[in-house]
Design an enzyme around this catalytic site. Structure first.
Site, PDB file in Angstrom:
ATOM      1  N   GLU A 146      40.234  74.034  55.494  1.00 42.07           N
ATOM      2  CA  GLU A 146      42.151  74.124  56.637  1.00 42.07           C
ATOM      3  C   GLU A 146      42.449  75.431  56.949  1.00 42.07           C
ATOM      4  OE1 GLU A 146      42.508  71.490  57.346  1.00 42.07           O
ATOM      5  OE2 GLU A 146      44.065  70.521  56.748  1.00 42.07           O
ATOM      6  N   THR A 198      46.754  73.095  65.603  1.00 44.71           N
ATOM      7  CA  THR A 198      47.458  72.718  64.462  1.00 44.71           C
ATOM      8  C   THR A 198      48.566  74.612  63.759  1.00 44.71           C
ATOM      9  OG1 THR A 198      46.417  71.814  63.177  1.00 44.71           O
ATOM     10  CG2 THR A 198      48.176  73.693  61.701  1.00 44.71           C
TER      11      THR A 198
END
Length: 324
Positions: A146, A198
């Site tokens: 991530e 993101t």
């Protein structure tokens, strides 16, 4: 610390899943769940990615892409690769892994594409290693993936992908994950065919929050968790309100306010931005309402003239699962 610099381009990699290869399905996920920014998430029964991992006699992580997304094969800048490299740091008896990636969850969709890519391979590798690591360990490894994707080690997609169901991330450091029982819920997702990265979606967030807004948000988070545990659909619906993140991020998503209001008018409990967007999710008590919500989403985007994809699904209670 080991250095891993060798990798193969897909067309050159001679490996195609060696002896003892393990294949898994890794689910899409919804993070934030409206008011629970970075701390709440749940897994979806579809769509899913498929990953096949095998032990390698070559040092490092070797990636083969079996899809059309053209993701990097250098493991240091690949989400799956970064997660597996972190695992290898704690496996001195293992030389390397080969991972075949067949992605369906589109990168930048807002339904946990990077989390699926990080969670699936570490679960598959753990099975190969006799399940030597706990689920919490696997989340810890996957968070390195991530970080590659967004620059931040967040677990609100990773945790439900690995644990299944609805999860609460009480803390990242130290990692503290709580599984939350929830009543049956139907999930409708629309993915407008635009990309919201993101990292970009994080940059536009406010750095300071008014105390009155924070208090309201805390009440909604507590109400949502209580509603899930008590199977109180009305409380769940009342608590699906975000006064901090959604007002800022929603401007990046065409048709957002219209979709949300019309879906609630159609009977949805509520919903909002999935992750950082652009996908929008709505929760419903039954399949009939969820289908009506899907039609509302289609009508809005057909009228706007923006391509989209919808998913009509339920909450995945298993998380990543082995393909038998």
């Amino acid at each position: 610390m080991r250095t891993f610099i060798k990798y193969y381009e897909p067309s050159l990699n001679p490996l195609s899943g060696g002896k003892g290869a393990v294949s898994v399905l890794s689910p899409a996920t919804v993070a934030n769940v409206v008011c629970g920014f970075d701390i709440l998430g749940f897994a979806l029964n579809n769509p899913t990615d498929e990953f096949t991992v095998s032990l390698s006699d070559e040092v490092g992580v070797h990636i083969i892409n079996d899809d059309d997304f053209n993701l990097p094969t250098n493991p240091e800048i690949n989400v799956s690769g970064a997660a597996l490299l972190a695992m290898l740091e704690e496996c001195p008896d293992v030389k390397g892994f080969t991972v075949i990636s067949k992605k369906v969850v589109k990168p930048g969709s807002g339904i946990g594409s990077s989390a699926a890519s990080a969670a699936g391979p570490v679960v598959a590798a753990n099975i190969l290693l006799g399940n030597r690591f706990s689920k919490s360990d696997l989340v810890r490894f996957a968070m390195f993936g991530e970080k590659v994707a967004s620059g931040v080690k967040h677990a609100d997609n990773i945790a439900p992908a690995i644990y299944g169901g609805v999860t609460l991330i009480r803390s990242i450091f130290p990692l503290d994950i709580i599984s939350i029982d929830a009543p049956p819920l139907h999930v409708t997702v629309v993915h407008p065919q635009i990309e919201v990265r993101t990292a970009d979606a994080r940059q536009i967030l406010k750095q300071h929050v008014l105390l009155k807004d924070a208090i309201k948000q805390w009440g909604n988070i507590a109400g949502l968790v209580a509603g899930l545990i008590q199977q109180d659909y009305d409380l769940i619906g009342r608590s699906l309100e975000d006064v901090i993140i959604e007002p800022v991020r929603s401007i990046l998503i065409p048709g957002f306010n219209e979709v949300k209001q019309k879906c609630k008018d159609a009977g949805a409990l509520g919903g909002g931005i999935s992750g950082s967007g652009p996908s929008i999710f709505m929760l419903s008590k039954d399949a009939e309402t969820a289908k009506a919500v899907e039609e509302v989403m289609k009508d809005v985007y057909n009228r706007i003239g923006l391509d989209y994809q919808t998913h009509l699904t339920t909450i995945n209670q298993e998380g990543v699962k082995q393909v038998v």
